[in-house]
Write an enzyme that holds these catalytic residues in place. Structure first.
Site, PDB file in Angstrom:
ATOM      1  N   CYS A   2       0.817  -1.209   0.000  1.00 31.43           N
ATOM      2  CA  CYS A   2       0.000   0.000   0.000  1.00 31.43           C
ATOM      3  C   CYS A   2       0.854   1.264   0.000  1.00 31.43           C
ATOM      4  O   CYS A   2       1.960   1.293   0.533  1.00 31.43           O
ATOM      5  CB  CYS A   2      -0.958   0.050   1.183  1.00 31.43           C
ATOM      6  N   ARG A  27       3.656   0.136  -4.972  1.00 33.67           N
ATOM      7  CA  ARG A  27       3.451  -0.463  -3.659  1.00 33.67           C
ATOM      8  C   ARG A  27       2.113  -1.197  -3.544  1.00 33.67           C
ATOM      9  O   ARG A  27       1.875  -1.910  -2.571  1.00 33.67           O
ATOM     10  CB  ARG A  27       3.526   0.614  -2.566  1.00 33.67           C
ATOM     11  N   TRP A  73      -2.916  -2.522  -1.716  1.00 35.24           N
ATOM     12  CA  TRP A  73      -2.656  -3.945  -1.953  1.00 35.24           C
ATOM     13  C   TRP A  73      -3.485  -4.686  -0.913  1.00 35.24           C
ATOM     14  O   TRP A  73      -3.242  -4.569   0.283  1.00 35.24           O
ATOM     15  CB  TRP A  73      -1.173  -4.262  -1.800  1.00 35.24           C
ATOM     16  N   ASN A  99      -1.773   1.667   6.024  1.00 32.74           N
ATOM     17  CA  ASN A  99      -0.949   0.587   5.492  1.00 32.74           C
ATOM     18  C   ASN A  99      -0.567  -0.299   6.665  1.00 32.74           C
ATOM     19  O   ASN A  99      -0.120   0.184   7.698  1.00 32.74           O
ATOM     20  CB  ASN A  99       0.317   1.147   4.834  1.00 32.74           C
ATOM     21  N   GLY A 100      -0.780  -1.624   6.529  1.00 32.36           N
ATOM     22  CA  GLY A 100      -0.453  -2.552   7.607  1.00 32.36           C
ATOM     23  C   GLY A 100      -1.626  -3.464   7.919  1.00 32.36           C
ATOM     24  O   GLY A 100      -2.590  -3.553   7.154  1.00 32.36           O
ATOM     25  N   GLU A 485      16.914 -17.287  -9.140  1.00 38.02           N
ATOM     26  CA  GLU A 485      16.496 -15.924  -9.415  1.00 38.02           C
ATOM     27  C   GLU A 485      15.891 -15.803 -10.815  1.00 38.02           C
ATOM     28  O   GLU A 485      14.893 -15.105 -11.014  1.00 38.02           O
ATOM     29  CB  GLU A 485      17.687 -14.970  -9.248  1.00 38.02           C
ATOM     30  N   LYS A 489      12.044 -14.561 -11.589  1.00 37.42           N
ATOM     31  CA  LYS A 489      11.703 -13.442 -12.462  1.00 37.42           C
ATOM     32  C   LYS A 489      10.653 -13.852 -13.489  1.00 37.42           C
ATOM     33  O   LYS A 489       9.716 -13.103 -13.775  1.00 37.42           O
ATOM     34  CB  LYS A 489      12.948 -12.908 -13.184  1.00 37.42           C
ATOM     35  N   GLU A 492       7.282 -14.195 -11.731  1.00 36.34           N
ATOM     36  CA  GLU A 492       6.743 -12.935 -11.231  1.00 36.34           C
ATOM     37  C   GLU A 492       6.055 -12.120 -12.311  1.00 36.34           C
ATOM     38  O   GLU A 492       4.987 -11.546 -12.077  1.00 36.34           O
ATOM     39  CB  GLU A 492       7.874 -12.075 -10.630  1.00 36.34           C
ATOM     40  N   HIS A 508      17.240 -36.176 -10.115  1.00 34.41           N
ATOM     41  CA  HIS A 508      16.562 -36.633  -8.902  1.00 34.41           C
ATOM     42  C   HIS A 508      15.107 -36.152  -8.870  1.00 34.41           C
ATOM     43  O   HIS A 508      14.564 -35.880  -7.797  1.00 34.41           O
ATOM     44  CB  HIS A 508      17.304 -36.151  -7.659  1.00 34.41           C
ATOM     45  N   LYS A 607       5.697  -4.040  -4.243  1.00 38.16           N
ATOM     46  CA  LYS A 607       7.145  -3.877  -4.125  1.00 38.16           C
ATOM     47  C   LYS A 607       7.651  -4.102  -2.706  1.00 38.16           C
ATOM     48  O   LYS A 607       8.618  -4.804  -2.487  1.00 38.16           O
ATOM     49  CB  LYS A 607       7.528  -2.478  -4.604  1.00 38.16           C
TER      50      LYS A 607
END
Length: 612
Positions: A2, A27, A73, A99-100, A485, A489, A492, A508, A607
Site C-alpha cells: 500500500c 506499492r 494492496w 498501510n499494515g 532468481e 523473475k 513474477e 533426482h 514492491k
C-alpha cells in the site's frame, strides 16, 4: 504494501495527491482513493489502478488544501470500491488511510458493534477509524490524543494518516512497523510511505519512528509524541534523490530501464569503496565491529524473495573466500522456528526496501539473543537501516519495477566486497588472488554493459519460448542461486511456471518433466564443473528438451549442443552471478511483454512487503 500520500498547505491538494499515488503505485494497485476537505469531506475511491480513479473523479470537485490518498494492496477484504481507502468513521467526521494489518481487529469490531457501530467494509482499517471515533467522542479529545489512546489498544502494524472535517487545519499521522515520511516545505507539509512523492516538492524530511504520532499543522511547527505521550524532537534529513531517477527515461517500462542501469548502479555501489589501481576494498559499515565480525562463529543471512537469492550467493562468497560458516534463512521462517542464535553470531539482513516485515521481525529476535545485526539495504533511512548495529547501503537508487533487478546486483556487489574485506583481513586467500578479484570486480560494470548488447538475441529467444507453459533453470555453485532468481523473475512477471534447481539435482526428479515442450535454461559458465554441466545438457537433449545456455565468450563445446546460447564475458568464478543474471532478467522481461503482461506491476504482487 500500500501507498499513502497526504498534503496540507496553501496549494490545491488533489493534483499533489494524484501525482503522489502514481509515484507510489508500485506499492499496491488493487484500488485507489482520496479524501479532500473543503466545507466537508469529499471522498473518491475506485477499484483498479490510479488511472481509473482519475477517470472516475474527472468531473467531480477537486477543491481543497488538505487531503489524504491511498493506493491499496488488499489484505482484509476483496479489492473493490467499498474496501478501497480512505475509510470514514461512523459519524463521517474522520477519514483515514492505512498501510499494515490490525491483528486484533475482530475483537475490536465486536466490541464496537455492541456500542452501536455499523461497518460498511470488510477491512481492519474501518475498525480502527471507528475505534478512534469512539475514544474521541467519549473524552471530547483532539484527534491526535484520540489516535494516541486508540493505538495503545491496537495489536499489529500500521502507518496511518487521518483528517477531521471539523478541524481542517491539521493532519495526524502515526506508524509502527510500516514506513512513513514527512516532508517539510515552505508553509506546507507532505506525508508519504516513502520519499518518491515528496522529492519534487522538498528535500527536507522527517522519518517517523515506531510508535510515534505526528500532529502536522497547516500553520506552525510539526509536533511528534510517542504512544506513551513523550514529546520528541523531529530530526530533519536531507534527501539525496534526483527527480529524473523516478522517470522512465524513454524506456517502455521501469524494469527495462532498471536492467539497463545496472552497469551504473554496480559502479555506484563500489564508488569510494574499491580502488583497483591501489588494490583495496573498504566498507565503512564494517569498521566499528570488524573484530567481532571476522571472529564470528557464523553468519546467518536473512532475506525474502530476491534478497534471499542474493544471500545464497553471499553464502558461497563468505565460505569460499573468507572461510566463515554461513546459514541462509527465509526471514519468514527464521522468526518462527526458535533458532539457535548466540552473541557470537552475526545476522546479515538483506532487503531492498529496508521495510520487509518478516525480515524486521527476524532481526528483533536475533537482537534479543545478542547477535550483531548487519544490514544491507537500498532505501536510506528505512526501518532496517535504523534498526541494525551496522550496515551498508547498495546505492542503487529508487527501484520502481516490482520485480527486482538492479537491487539484486547491488546486493551481490556489496556481499562480494564484504567477502573480499573479510577474506583479506582473515588471510584466507592469497594477496595475489585478492588483488585479481579486486581488479575483476572493478571491471564488472563494463562487462555488464557488454552483456546488455545481447538484448536482441535474448528477445529473439523469448519469442521462441513465450508460449511454453513451464520452464526449468539449472545452475551449479555460484550460479545455482542465479538459476533460482531467473525462475523467480519469469514467474513474477510472465506468470509462466518455472523452477530453479542445482544442475546435478535434475536427475533426482525434474528430469521426469523434460520433453519437447520444456525449455531448460542452463547457466554454464562454471570452470570448476564445466564437464558436469555439459553432461547435464546432454541429458536434457537426449529427452528432446530445448536448451538455452548462458556461456562464457568463446565457448566451443556447449554452443554446439545447445539450441540457443547467450554469451557473457569471462570473469573470475565468484563474480559470474553479476553477469549471468542479466540475460535471465532480459529473457523474463521480453517474454512478459510478448504475453501482454504489465511488467512493472505484476498481478498480486507489491514492491515493499510490510505485512506478514
Amino acid at each position: 504494501m500500500c501507498g499513502i500520500v497526504a498534503y496540507i498547505g496553501e496549494k490545491q491538494a488533489y493534483p499533489i495527491l494524484i501525482k503522489g499515488l502514481q509515484r507510489l503505485e508500485y506499492r499496491g494497485y488493487d484500488s485507489a482513493g482520496v479524501a479532500l476537505l473543503n466545507g466537508g469531506t469529499h471522498i473518491y475511491k475506485k477499484k483498479g489502478k490510479v488511472g481509473e480513479l482519475i477517470d472516475y473523479a474527472k468531473e467531480l470537485s477537486h477543491e481543497g488544501n488538505i487531503g489524504i490518498g491511498h493506493t491499496r494492496w488488499a489484505t482484509h477484504g476483496a479489492p473493490d470500491d467499498i474496501n478501497a481507502h480512505p475509510h470514514t468513521s461512523g459519524n463521517h467526521r474522520l477519514s483515514i488511510v492505512h498501510n499494515g494489518i490490525i491483528e486484533n481487529y475482530a475483537l475490536l469490531k465486536a466490541a464496537l458493534e455492541k456500542e452501536g457501530h455499523v461497518f460498511e467494509s470488510e477491512t481492519d482499517t474501518e475498525v480502527l477509524v471507528h475505534l478512534i471515533e469512539e475514544i474521541q467522542k467519549r473524552g471530547n479529545l483532539p484527534l491526535e490524543e484520540a489516535v494516541r489512546i486508540a493505538l495503545t489498544r491496537v495489536v499489529g502494524a500500521y502507518a496511518i494518516v487521518l483528517i477531521d472535517n471539523t478541524d481542517p487545519n491539521k493532519l495526524v499521522a502515526a506508524r509502527k512497523a510500516s514506513p512513513l515520511v514527512i516532508g517539510i516545505g515552505e508553509g506546507e507539509y507532505f506525508i508519504a510511505s516513502d520519499a518518491t512523492p515528496i522529492i519534487e516538492h522538498t528535500k527536507k524530511v522527517v522519518y517517523l519512528n515506531d510508535e510515534e504520532i505526528a500532529m502536522v499543522p497547516r500553520y506552525g511547527d510539526l509536533q511528534i509524541k510517542t504512544i506513551d505521550n513523550e514529546k520528541q524532537t523531529p530530526f530533519i534529513h536531507e534527501l539525496d534523490l534526483k527527480i529524473e531517477m523516478l522517470e522512465k527515461g524513454g524506456y517502455d517500462y521501469f524494469m527495462l530501464k532498471e536492467i539497463h542501469e545496472q552497469h551504473t548502479t554496480i559502479a555506484d555501489c563500489m564508488r569510494g569503496r574499491l580502488n583497483a589501481d591501489e588494490g583495496w576494498v573498504r566498507l565503512g559499515g564494517l569498521e566499528e565491529y570488524i573484530n567481532r565480525i571476522i571472529n564470528a562463529n557464523r553468519f546467518i543471512i536473512a532475506g525474502c524473495g530476491t534478497s534471499w537469492h542474493a544471500g545464497l550467493i553471499g553464502e558461497y562468497l563468505f565460505e569460499d573466500l573468507a572461510r566463515i560458516p554461513v546459514e541462509v534463512e527465509y526471514a519468514s521462517e527464521l522468526r518462527y522456528r526458535n533458532p539457535i542464535i548466540t552473541e557470537k553470531d552475526v545476522v546479515i539482513a538483506i532487503s531492498q526496501s529496508g521495510e520487509t516485515a518478516d525480515t524486521l521481525a527476524a532481526l528483533e529476535l536475533a537482537k534479543e539473543k545478542g547477535a550483531l545485526i548487519y544490514g544491507i539495504v537500498n532505501v536510506v533511512g528505512s526501518s532496517i537501516a535504523r534498526y541494525t548495529d551496522a550496515g551498508s547501503y547498495i546505492h542503487a537508487g529508487p527501484e520502481i519495477g516490482v520485480a527486482s533487478t538492479k537491487a539484486f546486483t547491488g546486493q551481490v556487489t556489496l556481499l562480494t566486497m564484504m567477502a573480499l574485506v573479510l577474506a583479506h583481513k582473515r588471510g584466507t586467500i592469497s594477496n595475489s588472488y585478492y588483488q585479481q578479484l579486486v581488479r575483476e570486480l572493478a571491471n564488472i560494470p563494463a562487462k555488464v554493459q557488454k552483456v546488455l548488447e545481447s538484448n536482441a538475441m535474448v528477445k529473439y529467444i523469448a519469442g521462441e519460448i513465450k508460449d511454453r507453459p513451464n520452464a526449468l533453470y539449472l545452475g551449479r555453485g555460484y550460479n545455482f542461486p542465479v538459476a533460482l532468481e531467473g525462475a523467480l523473475k519469469l514467474k513474477e512477471i510472465s506468470y509462466i511456471h518455472a523452477e530453479g534447481y542445482p544442475a546435478a539435482e535434475m536427475k533426482h526428479g525434474p528430469i521426469a518433466l523434460i520433453d519437447d515442450q520444456m525449455p531448460v535454461v542452463v547457466i554454464a559458465t562454471n570452470r570448476s564443473a564445466y564437464d558436469k554441466i555439459v553432461s547435464n545438457i546432454q541429458e536434457v537433449k537426449a529427452r528432446k528438451g530445448l536448451v538455452i545456455a548462458v556461456v562464457t565468450e568463446g565457448d566451443e563445446v556447449i554452443s554446439k549442443i545447445a539450441d540457443y546460447t547467450i554469451e557473457i564475458p569471462d570473469t573470475e568464478e565468484p563474480l559470474t552471478p553479476l553477469l549471468s543474471v542479466i540475460p535471465l532478467q532480459l529473457l523474463s522481461y521480453h517474454i512478459a511483454v510478448m504475453r501482454g503482461c504489465n511488467v512493472d506491476q505484476p498481478r498480486n504482487l507489491a514492491k515493499s512487503v510490510t505485512v506478514e
